[in-house]
Scaffold this motif. Structure first.
Motif: not given
Lengths: 378, 252, 542
Positions: C173-180, C185-203
């Protein structure tokens, strides 16, 4: 001259058979058209068509006997050639409907309009012409047999293997013709025919005409098959049947001999199918069912393979029995048909006509053979 | 490839022929030369490769390696049975194989030289066949009075003769005859030996046989095969005195 | 590499704080929750949407077990309030529950009014319900809620996801939550680009169609860097999915191949080993299927508790029934036709008609219901492949039957005699083997195995008198393709045809695929008339 040579080549059975066909061609139309319906001798029109159906089956049986009886090729796919001929005829009849269909489309048959097709598929081109359709009746099964046989005989597929792949062939065609995209009416096939050569297909005189055409076709088919087996070609064919490798080592290209017989037989089956369709009024993919082809084999077996006349008679008798049984005792028909397969193969391997002529022929031939054998034994 | 003058002399020339079935070597580097008009007897134990050799010459089996030449120039390994038969090689099977449901006469008619194509037969070549040839063959194999009988009604020996007669009707340059006297009475065997010696001269004849008395009666050169290769070759007395032949085949 | 001291210190402090928090939460939360929930509910007893929305937020934050039923009732329009600020839930049976206690209400509320919703409130409610499910005590529900967030990528759910992530202990469930979390995050305006790139990898780590859809959205409207990251990740996922799809096809093919094997394996004995063309082979299969039907009928009426045993009971019975019919067929018909294969073909076809009609007369022409025991139902996930129990059992069963048959042929005296007879009948007979008896037994064995196949096929096909007909062409194709007289050839042929069929189906459609295979086999037999694994031998005289 050809006719007289042909008659000279006929044995007694053949002459009687042709005479009987000639009799049928005269008698049935007279009893149907000239004898009033109230008379006990009157033959109703539906019986005329039923007889026509039997006779087209008889032509199929003669075609099958040519390859099985004289060349040892047990084809379990002759129903496919029959059906292809039938479809070619069906396509002509569909094009004849013209704008009288339910949807009133002048060129497209109803089922194509129903499927939302806009144009006539290429395969249907030309079928409005009767001569072209008749050419296809012969050509479509003939070509299939030529190609299939060329592959099969060249690589020496024989015996049951050949039977099994002919069965696979008709099975594959069955599946193909069930598909709507094939453009042959799918599941429902082709039906609701209106007229043939401008004559109303339901009319009494048309029905009689079709019947006479079938009788003539059967007589011609029989004559062609008889001429073939009586010729030197026929002797090679029988030689191939009895000892294929002997024939090969004598220098005969066995595969070509087989191919000729197989192709001619397929064309004949196609003609039979073309005569069958207007008389029963429908052609659909179930004609390709492997069971149909095997049933045709049993007609030949019952009558006697390698006799031609026997094959035709077998087809008529078995189908008459089928009509009677399925009307009177439908439950019992498959038991009867199954038992027929078992009993004929076990107890009557030469068939009725074959056994009868072996009896009479045996008595006539016994004397000279015995005389000839006597000095050899001394 | 076949430049040596000796090869052009030979009617049948096998060199280094090998073939195996599922690892079993039926022929192993077999070499054999038959001259025109020569009579040759081939002996050897079961499995020596005698029938396989005939299969290869007649095109029924393809060799894995080796040359098979006919008339010094035709490569037989590339042809099928029908073409090889047309070249002039006739073959008699171990088990008599005739067209049982046809008459003796028809059997021979089917074998007589003439066009073999389906078209030719459909339109009547049979009329052109010379009756004298047919009578000659019937006379040679001694079946003249049986010409109207069905082949199936002949005795075993008569069927063998009919089959030899069919080979003669073919008028081949080379006859391959596989065990012609198996199952024959002594009288029939003698008659067959006479028949074959009569034939040789006009035709080359290769006879495979186990019956040593029969081979002796043929009075020709003998080749003994063993395990797919030639063990000994020469006159019958020399071959039957050969130690190895006695060991593997004749017995002491 | 050494950690600098201040960072180590900070980390220790964070750990300590977390520990303290963990200890305190149970102590503080209990009483506070009920209180908060009550207050929050009271806030919602109004017509003002802003108040209701705030109440929903409070209620969610309270973490009270009372929150979920109340919010669900609100979503269904079953939450009512009285003028006295008390809140009730109306149940389906019309009774009332006090939302603040969760117990049945003592008296019906006076003039209840439904708490109303507008679009804004409804969105808040949905987010609240989602985040509440993230806290659900049932792990399956928590997982489903996390997956739902991955699909919806609703930014509003982010706080709830983060809160849930902090508490979650189940690694899946932790894994699913971090993917969630990453998906939002990917579509969050406030997130930084590097955060988003990391999020893409997670997804992308999910590697499934959902991830692919999400990355597709990024590729449409992300920044160039994000587009690049998404494209790389998509390519990897597509490869994985293609591989998975291939594996799934192989598996389906194996299971179809097993069905073909079951249908053909008896024929491999009667046709392959004995050389008897048995066109009634399919009817032996049918008899096996009807035996299964009868066993189930019997158990259903007499011993319903034993229903799961119906298949193990049916297997030996089907073997006996079909085997006995086979022996009778051999003794009654086939033995008179040895050496006449074409006549055998016709006679056995006749027998097949009789058997079909017999069954039709006895059981009717319609399909008969054969049930599946409990262990045949359900499925499990195998590295991303869905494996249904039914298919798995058929594969296992087919292989087991094959192994048994191989054992009988290779390792028993019956098998030895059988091989002896097929290789040299006369010699075997001279050595004291009763060849007629052996013929009957061999044919019985082949037929019996067809009967066993019928038990398995009753689970996946319609049990009707025509059952056998649909297998006869296929069975012959398998045996001929594999090479007559070779059991391993039959196995390879069945599996090859099964897999080929499943790979052709998506390309050509089911019917065309089947036609293509038939045509292929017809051509193949031209090339190798004796099948895949034919034994070569000295040319025999025909």
């Amino acid at each position: 001259m050809i006719a007289s040579r042909l008659l000279a080549g006929l044995d007694l059975k053949g002459r009687v058979f042709l005479a009987a066909l000639a009799g049928l061609a005269v008698l049935v139309p007279v009893l149907n058209l000239a004898v009033p319906e109230t008379s006990a001798l009157h033959v109703p029109t539906y019986v005329v068509s039923l007889l026509g159906k039997y006779l087209s089956y008889a032509l199929l049986a003669v075609a099958l006997d040519l390859v099985w009886g004289y060349c040892g090729i047990l084809s379990l796919g002759h129903g496919a050639f029959f059906a292809l001929g039938g479809y070619a005829m069906g396509m002509y009849l569909m094009r004849q409907i013209g704008p009288r269909g339910v949807y009133g489309n002048p060129t497209l048959p109803d089922f194509m309009v129903f499927l939302n097709w806009k144009e006539l598929p290429l395969t249907w081109y030309g079928f409005q012409s009767f001569p072209y359709a008749m050419l296809m009746v012969v050509l479509a099964p003939g070509l299939l047999a030529l190609v299939f046989g060329w592959f099969a005989f060249r690589s020496r597929v024989t015996g049951v293997y050949l039977s099994i792949i002919t069965q696979a062939m008709t099975y594959a065609l069955l599946l193909a013709f069930f598909r709507n995209d094939m453009g042959f009416g799918g599941n429902n096939g082709l039906t609701d025919f209106k007229d043939i050569l401008g004559f109303n297909i339901q009319a009494q005189t048309t029905r009689v005409g079709l019947f006479v055409a079938t009788v003539v076709a059967l007589a011609l088919g029989y004559a062609v098959a008889r001429a073939m087996v009586n010729s030197a070609y026929g002797k090679v064919l029988i030689a191939v049947r009895d000892a294929e490798s002997r024939a090969r080592f004598l220098g005969y290209r066995v595969e070509r001999y087989k191919l000729v017989a197989f192709t001619v037989s397929a064309c004949m089956a196609g003609v039979a199918g073309a005569l069958y369709v207007p008389q029963v009024g429908i052609i659909n993919p179930s004609e390709f069912a492997p069971a149909n082809s095997i049933e045709a084999v049993i007609w030949v077996a019952v009558g006697g393979r390698g006799t031609l006349v026997g094959a035709a008679l077998g087809a008529i008798v078995v189908n008459f029995a089928k009509t009677w049984f399925t009307g009177a005792l439908p439950e019992l028909w498959l038991f009867g048909l199954g038992a027929l397969f078992v009993l004929v193969t076990l107890f009557l391997p030469k068939g009725v006509v074959g056994t009868l002529s072996a009896w009479s022929g045996g008595r006539r031939q016994a004397a000279p053979a015995g005389v000839a054998a006597a000095p050899a034994a001394e | 490839m076949n430049a040596q003058p000796e090869l052009t002399q030979a009617l049948l020339y096998l060199d280094g022929v090998s073939v195996s079935f599922d690892g079993f070597r039926a022929l192993n580097n077999l070499s054999l030369v038959i001259g025109p008009g020569e009579m040759r007897a081939i002996i050897g134990p079961n499995g020596a490769g005698k029938t396989t050799m005939m299969d290869i010459v007649t095109g029924k089996t393809r060799p894995d390696e080796g040359d098979v030449l006919f008339d010094g120039r035709v490569d037989l390994t590339r042809l099928d049975e029908a073409s090889i038969a047309e070249l002039g090689i006739g073959r008699k099977f171990q088990k008599p194989t005739v067209f049982e449901s046809q008459t003796v006469e028809d059997n021979l008619l089917l074998a007589l030289k003439g066009p073999r194509s389906a078209a030719a037969s459909l339109f009547g070549w049979r009329n052109r066949v010379k009756a004298s040839e047919l009578d000659g063959v019937l006379e040679t194999v001694g079946l003249a009075e049986h010409r109207a009988r069905l082949a199936a009604d002949l005795s075993h020996g008569q069927k063998q003769w009919l089959e030899i007669g069919m080979l003669l009707a073919q008028d081949p340059k080379l006859l391959l005859v596989d065990e012609p006297v198996a199952g024959m009475t002594d009288a029939e065997t003698e008659e067959t030996a006479r028949l074959l010696t009569r034939i040789a001269g006009n035709h080359a004849v290769v006879v495979v046989e186990h019956d040593m008395a029969f081979v002796r009666a043929l009075g020709c050169k003998v080749t003994c095969l063993h395990e797919g290769t030639v063990l000994a070759e020469g006159p019958i007395d020399a071959v039957s005195a050969n130690e190895r032949v006695i060991e593997v085949y004749l017995g002491r | 590499m050494r950690d600098p001291a201040p960072r180590r210190l900070r980390r220790a402090a964070a750990l300590l704080a977390a520990l303290v928090a963990l200890l305190l939460v149970p102590l503080l939360a209990g009483p506070a929750r009920a209180q908060d929930a009550g207050a929050a509910l009271a806030r919602m007893a109004t017509e003002q949407f802003a108040q209701i929305e705030a109440g929903i937020a409070d209620l969610t934050a309270s973490g009270s077990p009372l929150a979920l039923p109340a919010l669900e009732a609100l979503a269904d329009g079953r939450l009512y309030y009285s003028p006295d600020k008390s809140v009730f839930i109306k149940q389906a049976d019309g009774r009332w529950i006090d939302a603040r206690t969760g117990a049945a209400s003592a008296a019906d509320p006076a003039s209840p009014k439904p708490v109303r919703l507008n679009n804004r409130v409804r969105r808040a409610l949905e987010a609240a319900l989602g985040s509440l499910s993230l806290m659900n005590p049932d792990p399956a529900k928590r997982l489903a809620a996390a997956e739902a967030v991955v699909k919806s990528r609703d930014a509003a759910a982010l706080p709830a996801v983060e809160a849930a992530l902090a508490k979650e202990t189940d690694p899946r469930i932790r894994k699913a939550l971090s993917q969630a979390k990453a998906a939002t995050t990917i579509f969050l305006d406030t997130a930084t680009e590097s955060e988003k790139v990391a999020a893409i990898e997670t997804v992308a780590g999910r590697g499934d169609q959902d991830a692919l859809n999400l990355l597709g959205a990024v590729r449409e409207r992300g920044t160039p860097i994000l587009k690049l990251a998404a494209e790389t990740a998509s390519a990897g996922i597509e490869r994985r999915l293609a591989l998975l799809n291939g594996l799934q096809n192989v598996w389906y093919g194996l299971s179809l191949g097993s069905v073909l094997l079951l249908a053909a394996i008896g024929l491999a004995i009667t046709f392959g080993v004995m050389g008897v063309i048995n066109m009634a082979h399919g009817e032996m299969v049918m008899l096996g299927a009807y035996t299964t039907f009868l066993v189930q009928e019997f158990l259903r009426t007499r011993y319903p508790a034993l229903f799961d045993l119906s298949l193990p009971i049916a297997i030996p019975l089907a073997f006996l029934v079909a085997g006995a019919v086979g022996v009778a067929l051999e003794r009654g018909v086939i033995r008179f036709l040895y050496g006449r294969p074409l006549e055998t073909l016709l006679a056995t076809w006749g027998v097949s008609l009789i058997l079909q009609q017999t069954v039709r007369t006895l059981f009717g022409a319609n399909n008969r219901e054969v049930g599946a025991p409990s262990y045949m139902a359900g499925s499990f996930d195998f590295f991303g492949l869905t494996v249904t129990h039914g298919r798995l059992w058929i594969v296992v069963f087919a292989m087991a039957v094959f192994a048994c048959l191989l054992f009988v042929l290779k390792a028993t005296s019956f098998g030895l005699k059988m091989r002896a007879v097929t290789q040299n009948r006369r010699m075997a007979s001279c050595m004291g083997i009763r060849t007629p008896w052996l013929d009957a037994m061999t044919f019985g064995l082949g037929s019996g195995i067809a009967g066993i196949a019928g038990v398995a096929l009753s689970q996946i096909d319609n049990v009707s008198p025509n059952l056998g007909q649909s297998y006869i062409v296929d069975s012959f194709m398998v045996v001929v393709f594999g090479g007559v007289g070779n059991l391993w050839g039959t196995l390879v042929a069945a599996l090859t045809l099964g897999i080929a069929n499943k790979f052709l189906e998506p390309v050509a459609g089911a019917v065309l695929g089947k036609i293509a295979l038939l045509v292929f086999i017809i051509l193949f037999i031209q090339k190798r008339p004796r099948g895949l694994f034919a034994q070569k031998g000295r040319a025999v005289e025909a």
